[in-house]
Design a protein around this motif. Sequence first.
Motif, PDB file in Angstrom:
ATOM      1  N   ARG A  30       0.842  -1.205   0.000  1.00 11.89           N
ATOM      2  CA  ARG A  30       0.000   0.000   0.000  1.00 11.89           C
ATOM      3  C   ARG A  30       0.872   1.247   0.000  1.00 11.89           C
ATOM      4  O   ARG A  30       0.569   2.236  -0.666  1.00 11.89           O
ATOM      5  CB  ARG A  30      -0.938  -0.040   1.209  1.00 11.89           C
ATOM      6  CG  ARG A  30      -1.819   1.165   1.405  1.00 11.89           C
ATOM      7  CD  ARG A  30      -2.892   1.384   0.355  1.00 11.89           C
ATOM      8  NE  ARG A  30      -3.712   0.219   0.106  1.00 11.89           N
ATOM      9  CZ  ARG A  30      -4.771   0.227  -0.712  1.00 11.89           C
ATOM     10  NH1 ARG A  30      -5.144   1.327  -1.344  1.00 11.89           N
ATOM     11  NH2 ARG A  30      -5.455  -0.876  -0.913  1.00 11.89           N
ATOM     12  N   HIS A  33       2.071   1.951  -3.445  1.00  9.38           N
ATOM     13  CA  HIS A  33       0.959   2.532  -4.224  1.00  9.38           C
ATOM     14  C   HIS A  33       0.884   4.039  -3.974  1.00  9.38           C
ATOM     15  O   HIS A  33       0.746   4.842  -4.907  1.00  9.38           O
ATOM     16  CB  HIS A  33      -0.360   1.835  -3.851  1.00  9.38           C
ATOM     17  CG  HIS A  33      -1.592   2.629  -4.141  1.00  9.38           C
ATOM     18  ND1 HIS A  33      -2.065   2.851  -5.434  1.00  9.38           N
ATOM     19  CD2 HIS A  33      -2.457   3.280  -3.313  1.00  9.38           C
ATOM     20  CE1 HIS A  33      -3.174   3.596  -5.366  1.00  9.38           C
ATOM     21  NE2 HIS A  33      -3.428   3.873  -4.098  1.00  9.38           N
ATOM     22  N   HIS A  62      -3.490  10.284   0.753  1.00  4.86           N
ATOM     23  CA  HIS A  62      -4.875   9.939   0.387  1.00  4.86           C
ATOM     24  C   HIS A  62      -5.336   8.608   1.008  1.00  4.86           C
ATOM     25  O   HIS A  62      -6.501   8.431   1.304  1.00  4.86           O
ATOM     26  CB  HIS A  62      -5.069   9.941  -1.138  1.00  4.86           C
ATOM     27  CG  HIS A  62      -4.639   8.681  -1.817  1.00  4.86           C
ATOM     28  ND1 HIS A  62      -3.314   8.386  -2.077  1.00  4.86           N
ATOM     29  CD2 HIS A  62      -5.354   7.628  -2.284  1.00  4.86           C
ATOM     30  CE1 HIS A  62      -3.247   7.208  -2.666  1.00  4.86           C
ATOM     31  NE2 HIS A  62      -4.457   6.715  -2.807  1.00  4.86           N
ATOM     32  N   ASP A  63      -4.413   7.666   1.191  1.00  5.63           N
ATOM     33  CA  ASP A  63      -4.770   6.365   1.790  1.00  5.63           C
ATOM     34  C   ASP A  63      -4.224   6.218   3.209  1.00  5.63           C
ATOM     35  O   ASP A  63      -4.098   5.080   3.708  1.00  5.63           O
ATOM     36  CB  ASP A  63      -4.225   5.214   0.918  1.00  5.63           C
ATOM     37  CG  ASP A  63      -5.174   4.846  -0.222  1.00  5.63           C
ATOM     38  OD1 ASP A  63      -6.367   5.206  -0.164  1.00  5.63           O
ATOM     39  OD2 ASP A  63      -4.705   4.176  -1.169  1.00  5.63           O
ATOM     40  N   HIS A 121     -11.583  10.955  -2.765  1.00  4.35           N
ATOM     41  CA  HIS A 121     -10.782  10.214  -3.751  1.00  4.35           C
ATOM     42  C   HIS A 121     -11.434   8.902  -4.180  1.00  4.35           C
ATOM     43  O   HIS A 121     -11.122   8.390  -5.252  1.00  4.35           O
ATOM     44  CB  HIS A 121      -9.338  10.009  -3.262  1.00  4.35           C
ATOM     45  CG  HIS A 121      -9.115   8.861  -2.337  1.00  4.35           C
ATOM     46  ND1 HIS A 121      -9.170   8.971  -0.972  1.00  4.35           N
ATOM     47  CD2 HIS A 121      -8.828   7.550  -2.581  1.00  4.35           C
ATOM     48  CE1 HIS A 121      -8.916   7.800  -0.413  1.00  4.35           C
ATOM     49  NE2 HIS A 121      -8.719   6.913  -1.363  1.00  4.35           N
ATOM     50  N   ASP A 139      -5.081   8.291  -8.395  1.00  7.61           N
ATOM     51  CA  ASP A 139      -5.340   7.027  -7.698  1.00  7.61           C
ATOM     52  C   ASP A 139      -5.828   5.962  -8.686  1.00  7.61           C
ATOM     53  O   ASP A 139      -5.515   4.779  -8.559  1.00  7.61           O
ATOM     54  CB  ASP A 139      -6.399   7.278  -6.611  1.00  7.61           C
ATOM     55  CG  ASP A 139      -6.592   6.089  -5.678  1.00  7.61           C
ATOM     56  OD1 ASP A 139      -5.613   5.367  -5.420  1.00  7.61           O
ATOM     57  OD2 ASP A 139      -7.717   5.898  -5.196  1.00  7.61           O
ATOM     58  N   ARG A 145      -1.734   0.352 -12.009  1.00  8.30           N
ATOM     59  CA  ARG A 145      -3.146   0.051 -12.290  1.00  8.30           C
ATOM     60  C   ARG A 145      -3.252  -0.697 -13.614  1.00  8.30           C
ATOM     61  O   ARG A 145      -2.640  -0.300 -14.613  1.00  8.30           O
ATOM     62  CB  ARG A 145      -3.978   1.335 -12.366  1.00  8.30           C
ATOM     63  CG  ARG A 145      -4.134   2.061 -11.048  1.00  8.30           C
ATOM     64  CD  ARG A 145      -4.957   1.279 -10.048  1.00  8.30           C
ATOM     65  NE  ARG A 145      -5.322   2.103  -8.906  1.00  8.30           N
ATOM     66  CZ  ARG A 145      -5.580   1.637  -7.689  1.00  8.30           C
ATOM     67  NH1 ARG A 145      -5.498   0.345  -7.439  1.00  8.30           N
ATOM     68  NH2 ARG A 145      -5.930   2.459  -6.726  1.00  8.30           N
TER      69      ARG A 145
HETATM   70 FE   FE2 Z   1      -5.271   4.762  -3.285  1.00 13.10          FE
END
Ligand code: FE2
Length: 200
Positions: A30, A33, A62-63, A121, A139, A145
């Motif tokens: 994560r 990412h 954001h995460d 997001h 994102d 992705r």
């Molecule tokens: Fe994300």
Amino acid sequence: MTELTYKENIFPGTRQELIDRISDQLRPKRFQHVLRVEQTALELAAKNGVDAEKASIAGLIHDYAKQRPDVDFIAAIKAYQLDTELLNYGNAIWHGLVGAELIKRELHIYDEDILNAVRHHTTGDVYMTPLEQVVYMADYLEPARDFPGVDEARKITAKDLGTGVAYQAQHTLQYLVENGLPVYPKSLETYNAWVPRYQK
Ligand SMILES: [Fe+2]
Ligand SMILES: [Fe+2]
């Protein structure tokens, strides 16, 4: 890789200090990412006249709350008197909308444009500033992705950020419906606000 030097005092510390705080919260996959989202956000920001430091911070955080236990979110929804409708959803919705509240208190980042980029997001929103659009798309499109249509989505977004937002809003809703997953009302509002407008 672009490594900005923070000068705007949005986060009370250096980029490296922010990265250390984030890596404490996230498992390695994560965390990687998040670094990719920051870089993609910086590219989209440069193309769309968005402040680079804000794009970097928003991309990195954001995460931030993605791997927090449910009890933390439930406690925060109650403590900060957020919409109790949120209790009917789960991590996918909470880590943005509720995560922003944790970020404020724990990272001392108070810039509302950045916090809204975190809040929206996953679901998008009826109105999104250029920064919010940049993070929403970064994102979705960061280099790892790999979903059907990702290349088309990258091309569309490189041409026009708003058209990219509409593409994602449409395809996300489609995915949720096809898989019988719950649709948070904001995702539907995002669809209505963005998709018909960009239909040719
Ligand atoms: Fe994300
Ligand atoms: Fe997320």
